[in-house]
Design a protein around this motif. Structure first.
Motif, PDB file in Angstrom:
ATOM      1  N   ALA A  92       0.841  -1.200   0.000  1.00 60.26           N
ATOM      2  CA  ALA A  92       0.000   0.000   0.000  1.00 60.26           C
ATOM      3  C   ALA A  92       0.876   1.249   0.000  1.00 60.26           C
ATOM      4  O   ALA A  92       1.685   1.450   0.913  1.00 60.26           O
ATOM      5  CB  ALA A  92      -0.926  -0.006   1.214  1.00 60.26           C
ATOM      6  N   LEU A  93       0.703   2.088  -1.012  1.00 60.22           N
ATOM      7  CA  LEU A  93       1.460   3.333  -1.141  1.00 60.22           C
ATOM      8  C   LEU A  93       0.485   4.499  -1.038  1.00 60.22           C
ATOM      9  O   LEU A  93      -0.374   4.677  -1.904  1.00 60.22           O
ATOM     10  CB  LEU A  93       2.205   3.376  -2.476  1.00 60.22           C
ATOM     11  CG  LEU A  93       3.091   2.158  -2.802  1.00 60.22           C
ATOM     12  CD1 LEU A  93       3.745   2.325  -4.159  1.00 60.22           C
ATOM     13  CD2 LEU A  93       4.142   1.950  -1.720  1.00 60.22           C
ATOM     14  N   SER A  94       0.620   5.290   0.005  1.00 59.98           N
ATOM     15  CA  SER A  94      -0.334   6.368   0.249  1.00 59.98           C
ATOM     16  C   SER A  94      -0.088   7.546  -0.693  1.00 59.98           C
ATOM     17  O   SER A  94       1.042   7.808  -1.122  1.00 59.98           O
ATOM     18  CB  SER A  94      -0.246   6.842   1.700  1.00 59.98           C
ATOM     19  OG  SER A  94       1.024   7.423   1.951  1.00 59.98           O
ATOM     20  N   ALA A  95      -1.173   8.272  -0.973  1.00 65.31           N
ATOM     21  CA  ALA A  95      -1.093   9.400  -1.891  1.00 65.31           C
ATOM     22  C   ALA A  95      -0.203  10.512  -1.352  1.00 65.31           C
ATOM     23  O   ALA A  95       0.488  11.188  -2.128  1.00 65.31           O
ATOM     24  CB  ALA A  95      -2.495   9.937  -2.171  1.00 65.31           C
ATOM     25  N   PHE A 152       0.920  10.481  -7.570  1.00 71.09           N
ATOM     26  CA  PHE A 152       1.410  11.229  -8.729  1.00 71.09           C
ATOM     27  C   PHE A 152       0.966  12.687  -8.635  1.00 71.09           C
ATOM     28  O   PHE A 152      -0.149  12.981  -8.222  1.00 71.09           O
ATOM     29  CB  PHE A 152       0.889  10.611 -10.028  1.00 71.09           C
ATOM     30  CG  PHE A 152       1.298   9.181 -10.234  1.00 71.09           C
ATOM     31  CD1 PHE A 152       2.637   8.825 -10.260  1.00 71.09           C
ATOM     32  CD2 PHE A 152       0.348   8.184 -10.406  1.00 71.09           C
ATOM     33  CE1 PHE A 152       3.026   7.509 -10.451  1.00 71.09           C
ATOM     34  CE2 PHE A 152       0.720   6.865 -10.595  1.00 71.09           C
ATOM     35  CZ  PHE A 152       2.061   6.524 -10.620  1.00 71.09           C
ATOM     36  N   ARG A 153       1.832  13.591  -9.054  1.00 73.73           N
ATOM     37  CA  ARG A 153       1.537  15.019  -8.964  1.00 73.73           C
ATOM     38  C   ARG A 153       0.811  15.526 -10.201  1.00 73.73           C
ATOM     39  O   ARG A 153       1.028  15.054 -11.312  1.00 73.73           O
ATOM     40  CB  ARG A 153       2.819  15.810  -8.756  1.00 73.73           C
ATOM     41  CG  ARG A 153       3.439  15.615  -7.375  1.00 73.73           C
ATOM     42  CD  ARG A 153       4.677  16.455  -7.190  1.00 73.73           C
ATOM     43  NE  ARG A 153       5.262  16.253  -5.868  1.00 73.73           N
ATOM     44  CZ  ARG A 153       6.411  16.766  -5.488  1.00 73.73           C
ATOM     45  NH1 ARG A 153       7.120  17.504  -6.341  1.00 73.73           N
ATOM     46  NH2 ARG A 153       6.865  16.545  -4.268  1.00 73.73           N
ATOM     47  N   GLU A 154      -0.026  16.518  -9.975  1.00 70.97           N
ATOM     48  CA  GLU A 154      -0.744  17.161 -11.065  1.00 70.97           C
ATOM     49  C   GLU A 154       0.196  18.085 -11.834  1.00 70.97           C
ATOM     50  O   GLU A 154       1.140  18.647 -11.293  1.00 70.97           O
ATOM     51  CB  GLU A 154      -1.925  17.970 -10.516  1.00 70.97           C
ATOM     52  CG  GLU A 154      -2.982  17.134  -9.820  1.00 70.97           C
ATOM     53  CD  GLU A 154      -4.126  17.989  -9.296  1.00 70.97           C
ATOM     54  OE1 GLU A 154      -4.085  19.220  -9.506  1.00 70.97           O
ATOM     55  OE2 GLU A 154      -5.042  17.428  -8.678  1.00 70.97           O
ATOM     56  N   GLN A 211      -3.573  10.014  -5.912  1.00 74.28           N
ATOM     57  CA  GLN A 211      -4.326   8.810  -5.557  1.00 74.28           C
ATOM     58  C   GLN A 211      -3.406   7.815  -4.842  1.00 74.28           C
ATOM     59  O   GLN A 211      -2.208   7.751  -5.114  1.00 74.28           O
ATOM     60  CB  GLN A 211      -4.877   8.126  -6.815  1.00 74.28           C
ATOM     61  CG  GLN A 211      -5.732   8.998  -7.712  1.00 74.28           C
ATOM     62  CD  GLN A 211      -7.147   9.141  -7.202  1.00 74.28           C
ATOM     63  OE1 GLN A 211      -7.665   8.268  -6.511  1.00 74.28           O
ATOM     64  NE2 GLN A 211      -7.779  10.241  -7.541  1.00 74.28           N
ATOM     65  N   ASP A 212      -3.992   7.020  -3.930  1.00 76.45           N
ATOM     66  CA  ASP A 212      -3.251   5.899  -3.365  1.00 76.45           C
ATOM     67  C   ASP A 212      -2.919   4.899  -4.470  1.00 76.45           C
ATOM     68  O   ASP A 212      -3.670   4.760  -5.448  1.00 76.45           O
ATOM     69  CB  ASP A 212      -4.072   5.183  -2.289  1.00 76.45           C
ATOM     70  CG  ASP A 212      -4.318   6.035  -1.062  1.00 76.45           C
ATOM     71  OD1 ASP A 212      -3.570   7.016  -0.855  1.00 76.45           O
ATOM     72  OD2 ASP A 212      -5.262   5.726  -0.311  1.00 76.45           O
ATOM     73  N   ILE A 213      -1.800   4.198  -4.307  1.00 76.97           N
ATOM     74  CA  ILE A 213      -1.400   3.150  -5.243  1.00 76.97           C
ATOM     75  C   ILE A 213      -1.324   1.843  -4.468  1.00 76.97           C
ATOM     76  O   ILE A 213      -0.695   1.783  -3.406  1.00 76.97           O
ATOM     77  CB  ILE A 213      -0.046   3.467  -5.893  1.00 76.97           C
ATOM     78  CG1 ILE A 213      -0.102   4.801  -6.647  1.00 76.97           C
ATOM     79  CG2 ILE A 213       0.386   2.334  -6.840  1.00 76.97           C
ATOM     80  CD1 ILE A 213       1.253   5.295  -7.132  1.00 76.97           C
ATOM     81  N   ASP A 214      -1.973   0.809  -4.974  1.00 75.67           N
ATOM     82  CA  ASP A 214      -1.990  -0.494  -4.313  1.00 75.67           C
ATOM     83  C   ASP A 214      -1.489  -1.563  -5.270  1.00 75.67           C
ATOM     84  O   ASP A 214      -1.931  -1.623  -6.431  1.00 75.67           O
ATOM     85  CB  ASP A 214      -3.403  -0.850  -3.854  1.00 75.67           C
ATOM     86  CG  ASP A 214      -3.908   0.109  -2.786  1.00 75.67           C
ATOM     87  OD1 ASP A 214      -3.483  -0.028  -1.632  1.00 75.67           O
ATOM     88  OD2 ASP A 214      -4.712   1.002  -3.117  1.00 75.67           O
ATOM     89  N   VAL A 256       6.852  12.971  -6.559  1.00 73.18           N
ATOM     90  CA  VAL A 256       5.579  12.426  -6.092  1.00 73.18           C
ATOM     91  C   VAL A 256       5.245  12.973  -4.709  1.00 73.18           C
ATOM     92  O   VAL A 256       6.071  13.595  -4.050  1.00 73.18           O
ATOM     93  CB  VAL A 256       5.617  10.878  -6.024  1.00 73.18           C
ATOM     94  CG1 VAL A 256       5.703  10.276  -7.405  1.00 73.18           C
ATOM     95  CG2 VAL A 256       6.762  10.390  -5.149  1.00 73.18           C
ATOM     96  N   GLY A 257       4.030  12.716  -4.272  1.00 76.00           N
ATOM     97  CA  GLY A 257       3.595  13.121  -2.950  1.00 76.00           C
ATOM     98  C   GLY A 257       3.065  14.541  -2.926  1.00 76.00           C
ATOM     99  O   GLY A 257       3.101  15.277  -3.909  1.00 76.00           O
ATOM    100  N   GLU A 258       2.560  14.911  -1.764  1.00 70.14           N
ATOM    101  CA  GLU A 258       1.965  16.236  -1.608  1.00 70.14           C
ATOM    102  C   GLU A 258       3.052  17.300  -1.510  1.00 70.14           C
ATOM    103  O   GLU A 258       4.117  17.084  -0.959  1.00 70.14           O
ATOM    104  CB  GLU A 258       1.092  16.271  -0.355  1.00 70.14           C
ATOM    105  CG  GLU A 258      -0.136  15.377  -0.441  1.00 70.14           C
ATOM    106  CD  GLU A 258      -1.007  15.485   0.788  1.00 70.14           C
ATOM    107  OE1 GLU A 258      -0.587  16.173   1.744  1.00 70.14           O
ATOM    108  OE2 GLU A 258      -2.087  14.896   0.792  1.00 70.14           O
ATOM    109  N   TYR A 259       2.765  18.462  -2.053  1.00 68.86           N
ATOM    110  CA  TYR A 259       3.642  19.608  -1.907  1.00 68.86           C
ATOM    111  C   TYR A 259       2.792  20.868  -1.995  1.00 68.86           C
ATOM    112  O   TYR A 259       1.667  20.855  -2.486  1.00 68.86           O
ATOM    113  CB  TYR A 259       4.728  19.623  -2.982  1.00 68.86           C
ATOM    114  CG  TYR A 259       4.209  19.778  -4.403  1.00 68.86           C
ATOM    115  CD1 TYR A 259       4.198  21.009  -5.026  1.00 68.86           C
ATOM    116  CD2 TYR A 259       3.723  18.672  -5.102  1.00 68.86           C
ATOM    117  CE1 TYR A 259       3.717  21.156  -6.308  1.00 68.86           C
ATOM    118  CE2 TYR A 259       3.237  18.810  -6.395  1.00 68.86           C
ATOM    119  CZ  TYR A 259       3.246  20.055  -6.996  1.00 68.86           C
ATOM    120  OH  TYR A 259       2.766  20.195  -8.271  1.00 68.86           O
ATOM    121  N   GLU A 260       3.358  21.966  -1.536  1.00 71.71           N
ATOM    122  CA  GLU A 260       2.637  23.232  -1.549  1.00 71.71           C
ATOM    123  C   GLU A 260       3.307  24.173  -2.527  1.00 71.71           C
ATOM    124  O   GLU A 260       4.522  24.409  -2.459  1.00 71.71           O
ATOM    125  CB  GLU A 260       2.640  23.857  -0.152  1.00 71.71           C
ATOM    126  CG  GLU A 260       1.898  25.184  -0.093  1.00 71.71           C
ATOM    127  CD  GLU A 260       1.911  25.786   1.291  1.00 71.71           C
ATOM    128  OE1 GLU A 260       1.328  26.877   1.466  1.00 71.71           O
ATOM    129  OE2 GLU A 260       2.505  25.170   2.206  1.00 71.71           O
TER     130      GLU A 260
END
Length: 236
Positions: free
Chosen positions: A8-11, A16-18, A169-172, A198-202
């Motif tokens: 399980a890979l959390s968003a 993936f980034r927009e 999105q989460d990746i499973d 990848v991952g969240e950023y501001e």
């Protein structure tokens, strides 16, 4: 049947980034088969909404995807040859969706004859198995490349994400060995995950297009521009 291993890979860590064309995640699975006969299916799900499955043999007797057809090799479902979309649904639930189907049909949307033969070569007991997923949110595609010591040239598929985004999105990832009579089994020694972009950023500063103007000179002193409108051409 049911999936045996879940990665399980959390968003927030690996989503993936927009707005980028090179957001990628690579998962490497190290292990070995411990039964004489051993076939493997792998499911890759995005956000519990889209998925793709891969199947191959880890033994030396060849891998027959459709019972009685004599077709051996390594397979993907849905077909990726035409640049279409991934399958809709939750890959975790494929055996619930098709409870009475043979595993071959369950991992192939209910009809194993629709699985695409990527190569007539099986993987064999050659590890690691590596899946690299690259999202291009500009072209709206997801490229999945599967490699191993057998497949030194990756088996690559490109899926359209135009109608179903894969960003944030989460990746499973799920694995299962195929038959229980006699039992087929693998030992998984380790799993490594690497992400790029990848991952969240501001976003703290963004300039979308010089054709639509530049930052004002006051940015030097205030550090702010259109601070309440992150969708503006210039934002800080």
């Amino acid at each position: 049947h049911s999936w045996g291993l879940h990665i399980a890979l959390s968003a927030d860590m690996y989503g993936f980034r927009e707005g980028t064309n090179d957001s990628s995640v690579t998962v490497s699975i190290y292990g070995e088969k411990v039964s004489v006969n051993c076939d493997l299916s792998v499911g890759i799900g995005i956000g519990s909404k889209q998925y793709v499955t891969y199947s191959t043999g880890l033994d030396t007797d060849g891998y027959t995807h459709v019972s009685g057809s004599g077709v051996s090799g390594s397979f993907v479902w849905p077909s990726c040859g035409g640049g279409g979309a991934m399958a809709s649904g939750d890959v975790a639930a494929v055996f619930d969706t098709y409870p009475d189907a043979q595993w071959r049909h369950a991992v192939s949307g209910g009809d194993a004859t629709t699985a695409e033969l990527l190569t007539d070569v099986i993987n064999g007991n050659n590890w690691p198995l590596v899946w690299s997923l690259t999202s291009n949110d500009i072209d709206k595609t997801l490229t999945i490349a599967w490699s191993s010591p057998t497949f030194t040239t990756p088996l690559s598929c490109v899926f359209s994400t135009a109608n179903a985004s894969v960003t944030a999105q989460d990746i499973d990832i799920f694995l299962m060995t195929i038959d229980s009579d006699p039992a087929e089994a693998v030992n998984i020694d380790s799993v490594t995950v690497n992400g790029s972009n990848v991952g969240e950023y501001e976003v703290i500063l963004n300039h979308k297009s010089v054709a639509n103007g530049y930052f004002s000179s006051t940015l030097r002193t205030t550090g702010l521009e259109n601070e309440a409108d992150p969708d503006a051409n210039t934002y800080s």
